[in-house]
Write a protein that holds these residues in place. Structure first.
Motif, PDB file in Angstrom:
ATOM      1  N   PRO A 144       0.800  -1.221   0.000  1.00  0.00           N
ATOM      2  CA  PRO A 144       0.000   0.000   0.000  1.00  0.00           C
ATOM      3  C   PRO A 144       0.833   1.270   0.000  1.00  0.00           C
ATOM      4  CG  PRO A 144       0.002  -0.974   2.183  1.00  0.00           C
ATOM      5  CD  PRO A 144       0.739  -1.928   1.284  1.00  0.00           C
ATOM      6  N   GLY A 145       2.082   1.185   0.424  1.00  0.00           N
ATOM      7  CA  GLY A 145       2.891   2.395   0.521  1.00  0.00           C
ATOM      8  C   GLY A 145       2.346   3.335   1.575  1.00  0.00           C
ATOM      9  N   GLU A 146       2.612   4.631   1.431  1.00  0.00           N
ATOM     10  CA  GLU A 146       2.162   5.622   2.419  1.00  0.00           C
ATOM     11  C   GLU A 146       1.114   6.512   1.772  1.00  0.00           C
ATOM     12  OE1 GLU A 146       4.280   8.360   5.819  1.00  0.00           O
ATOM     13  OE2 GLU A 146       5.206   8.250   3.868  1.00  0.00           O
ATOM     14  N   LYS A 147      -0.024   6.633   2.406  1.00  0.00           N
ATOM     15  CA  LYS A 147      -1.091   7.471   1.875  1.00  0.00           C
ATOM     16  C   LYS A 147      -0.678   8.946   1.920  1.00  0.00           C
ATOM     17  CE  LYS A 147      -4.893   4.406   3.157  1.00  0.00           C
ATOM     18  NZ  LYS A 147      -6.125   4.271   3.943  1.00  0.00           N
ATOM     19  N   LYS A 148      -1.208   9.702   0.948  1.00  0.00           N
ATOM     20  CA  LYS A 148      -0.891  11.128   0.890  1.00  0.00           C
ATOM     21  C   LYS A 148      -1.310  11.831   2.185  1.00  0.00           C
ATOM     22  CE  LYS A 148      -1.359  15.196  -2.051  1.00  0.00           C
ATOM     23  NZ  LYS A 148      -1.740  16.147  -1.017  1.00  0.00           N
ATOM     24  N   LEU A 149      -2.436  11.412   2.743  1.00  0.00           N
ATOM     25  CA  LEU A 149      -2.921  11.977   4.009  1.00  0.00           C
ATOM     26  C   LEU A 149      -1.881  11.794   5.106  1.00  0.00           C
ATOM     27  CD1 LEU A 149      -5.218  13.180   5.722  1.00  0.00           C
ATOM     28  CD2 LEU A 149      -6.086  10.881   6.041  1.00  0.00           C
ATOM     29  N   GLU A 150      -1.307  10.602   5.166  1.00  0.00           N
ATOM     30  CA  GLU A 150      -0.310  10.314   6.200  1.00  0.00           C
ATOM     31  C   GLU A 150       0.970  11.110   5.974  1.00  0.00           C
ATOM     32  OE1 GLU A 150      -0.122   6.151   5.594  1.00  0.00           O
ATOM     33  OE2 GLU A 150      -1.870   5.705   6.837  1.00  0.00           O
ATOM     34  N   VAL A 151       1.357  11.268   4.691  1.00  0.00           N
ATOM     35  CA  VAL A 151       2.543  12.070   4.366  1.00  0.00           C
ATOM     36  C   VAL A 151       2.343  13.514   4.812  1.00  0.00           C
ATOM     37  CG1 VAL A 151       3.971  12.981   2.485  1.00  0.00           C
ATOM     38  CG2 VAL A 151       3.207  10.606   2.424  1.00  0.00           C
ATOM     39  N   ASP A 152       1.181  14.079   4.472  1.00  0.00           N
ATOM     40  CA  ASP A 152       0.883  15.463   4.850  1.00  0.00           C
ATOM     41  C   ASP A 152       0.882  15.641   6.363  1.00  0.00           C
ATOM     42  OD1 ASP A 152       0.700  16.134   2.251  1.00  0.00           O
ATOM     43  OD2 ASP A 152      -1.470  16.383   2.171  1.00  0.00           O
ATOM     44  N   LYS A 153       0.244  14.699   7.059  1.00  0.00           N
ATOM     45  CA  LYS A 153       0.191  14.773   8.525  1.00  0.00           C
ATOM     46  C   LYS A 153       1.595  14.738   9.112  1.00  0.00           C
ATOM     47  CE  LYS A 153      -4.313  13.063  10.030  1.00  0.00           C
ATOM     48  NZ  LYS A 153      -5.023  11.998  10.722  1.00  0.00           N
ATOM     49  N   ARG A 154       2.431  13.813   8.579  1.00  0.00           N
ATOM     50  CA  ARG A 154       3.787  13.673   9.111  1.00  0.00           C
ATOM     51  C   ARG A 154       4.589  14.949   8.895  1.00  0.00           C
ATOM     52  NH1 ARG A 154       7.964  11.940   6.363  1.00  0.00           N
ATOM     53  NH2 ARG A 154       6.690  10.865   4.814  1.00  0.00           N
ATOM     54  N   ARG A 155       4.485  15.513   7.689  1.00  0.00           N
ATOM     55  CA  ARG A 155       5.235  16.745   7.389  1.00  0.00           C
ATOM     56  C   ARG A 155       4.778  17.909   8.261  1.00  0.00           C
ATOM     57  NH1 ARG A 155       5.157  16.200   0.799  1.00  0.00           N
ATOM     58  NH2 ARG A 155       6.956  14.800   0.604  1.00  0.00           N
ATOM     59  N   ILE A 156       3.470  18.007   8.447  1.00  0.00           N
ATOM     60  CA  ILE A 156       2.933  19.084   9.288  1.00  0.00           C
ATOM     61  C   ILE A 156       3.436  18.946  10.724  1.00  0.00           C
ATOM     62  CG2 ILE A 156       0.797  19.916  10.389  1.00  0.00           C
ATOM     63  CD1 ILE A 156      -0.581  19.591   7.687  1.00  0.00           C
ATOM     64  N   HIS A 157       3.366  17.730  11.263  1.00  0.00           N
ATOM     65  CA  HIS A 157       3.793  17.529  12.658  1.00  0.00           C
ATOM     66  C   HIS A 157       5.301  17.730  12.819  1.00  0.00           C
ATOM     67  CE1 HIS A 157      -0.056  16.557  14.341  1.00  0.00           C
ATOM     68  NE2 HIS A 157      -0.290  15.633  13.415  1.00  0.00           N
TER      69      HIS A 157
END
Length: 411
Positions: free
Chosen positions: A156-169
């Motif tokens: 599945p890789g990493e969802k865009k939502l999860e990437v955005d959340k990680r970058r924001i945090h």
């Protein structure tokens, strides 16, 4: 020749009224000012009477139909809601109305972003924006749930939502560290003031009440002061010389507003804490505003959240020059009240006299004969207190004056 011009956003203001509607009307009036400050034009308004906002669509089904019709009639390009919306409300409103959806918090954050000029202000605003965005990411649609990574379709890789959340945090963590350094710097300055025994008065009040104008009138600070909401964000401290020779530090703070986003309160805590550590609170009130009582209540509620109550409060009913007749102005929370006009200078001499009296009340009267070997103590009285008299005699120096309580034991 191609002419490029930016189109003004036309917005419909939308609010919920749980009572008689008067408070909602005032809130939408203020929302209209916020919209204008942010560069939009209020094209219409709609208020629904209901106990609470609809959890899925903010408004009920009937009012949504009415809102859609109003938006088409006024050629509105966006909808501006008077409360902070949930991700589900954003998504559902956007789907039903096919318009840009904004809420009060978003507009206030936009204004703060355009007003921030110092590095500290920019850090605080970006931190508030990221916290707001992080809270809104969940449920914003399929576009934030795309699969990424992996070879072909394996994994599945990493969802865009999860990437955005990680970058924001990650960015939030960096900004919080930068803000903690700013806070440490403020604490150093605060301790230096305490060592110098300098009294501090924090100027607080509703946005556009005239705080910066007052600071400029009293100290010549040249701080930007405009007839706009949140004209200044960054705190400015200046020294005010009082009639009796004493001096006090005045600190301008960011203005308060109804429904001030909690993201902003958190981000600007180091700035707002100036009120918490001050010796006096100068509460500036726009006496010409019909919603004056509500604005005063909002200021005191914000001060309570910051744990800044419990110290002498001087309420200044500003803009007296705009009043046709002097009404009965009261503030039962304040220790003293004055009617002033920071613009014309009315009442400012009385304010200086009042501050001098308040400073004297906080000091202890000292009368003593010092031997010549302890003459250095007289300079301490002159620097940190108020020296009333000194008489050089054969057996020593007789002095009288007022000194800070923390110095009394040493003197």
């Amino acid at each position: 020749m191609i002419e490029i011009r930016e189109e003004t956003e036309r917005v419909i203001l939308v609010g919920i009224s749980a009572g008689d509607g008067g408070e909602a009307e005032e809130s939408l009036k203020e929302l209209a000012e916020l919209a204008k400050t942010a560069g939009a034009w209020p094209a219409g308004k709609l208020i629904q009477k209901r106990e609470a906002a609809h959890p899925a669509t903010y408004l009920g089904t009937g009012k949504l139909e009415e809102l859609l019709e109003l938006a088409e009639q006024t050629e509105a390009t966006a909808i501006l809601c008077d409360d902070e919306l949930s991700p589900a409300q954003f998504k559902n409103l956007e789907r039903f109305l096919d318009k840009k959806i904004m809420d009060r918090t978003m507009v206030i954050l936009d204004i703060f972003a355009s007003r921030a000029s110092t590095s500290e202000g920019k850090i605080q605003v970006e931190l508030a924006q990221l916290r707001y965005r992080a809270a809104k990411l969940t449920g914003l649609g399929v576009s934030l749930s795309r699969l990424g990574g992996g070879i072909g379709t394996r994994g599945p890789g990493e969802k865009k939502l999860e990437v955005d959340k990680r970058r924001i945090h990650e960015r939030i963590s960096v900004l919080k560290e930068e803000l903690s350094q700013v806070k440490r710097h403020r604490e150093v300055i605060r301790k230096r003031r305490e060592r110098n025994h300098k009294a501090v008065a924090a100027i607080v009040g509703y946005t556009n009440a005239g705080k910066s104008t007052l600071l400029n009138a009293l100290t010549g600070a040249c701080v930007l002061s405009e007839d706009k909401l949140f004209a200044t964000l960054d705190p400015t401290t200046r020294e005010l010389l009082l009639p009796d020779g004493e001096s006090i530090l005045l600190t301008d703070t960011v203005g308060f507003i109804q429904k001030l986003p909690h993201h902003l309160v958190e981000a600007f805590k180091s700035t707002l804490e100036e009120a918490r550590y001050a010796d006096f609170i100068l509460h500036v009130v726009d006496a010409a505003n019909p919603a004056m009582e509500l604005q005063m209540y909002t200021v005191y509620e914000t001060l309570r959240k910051l744990e800044a109550m419990g110290k002498p409060v001087i309420t200044l009913f500003n803009k007296a020059d705009l009043l046709e007749e002097t009404p009965l102005l009261r503030d039962f929370t304040a220790d003293e009240t004055l009617c002033i006009s920071a613009k014309t200078g009315q009442g400012l001499d009385s304010l200086k006299d009042l501050l001098a009296r308040k400073l004297k009340e906080q000091k202890i009267y000292l009368e003593r004969l010092y031997p010549y070997s302890e003459a250095g103590k007289i300079q301490m009285i002159r620097t940190y207190g108020q020296l009333l008299s000194e008489d050089y005699r054969e057996d020593g120096i007789a002095v009288s004056g007022y000194v800070p309580p923390e110095l009394f034991g040493r003197l």
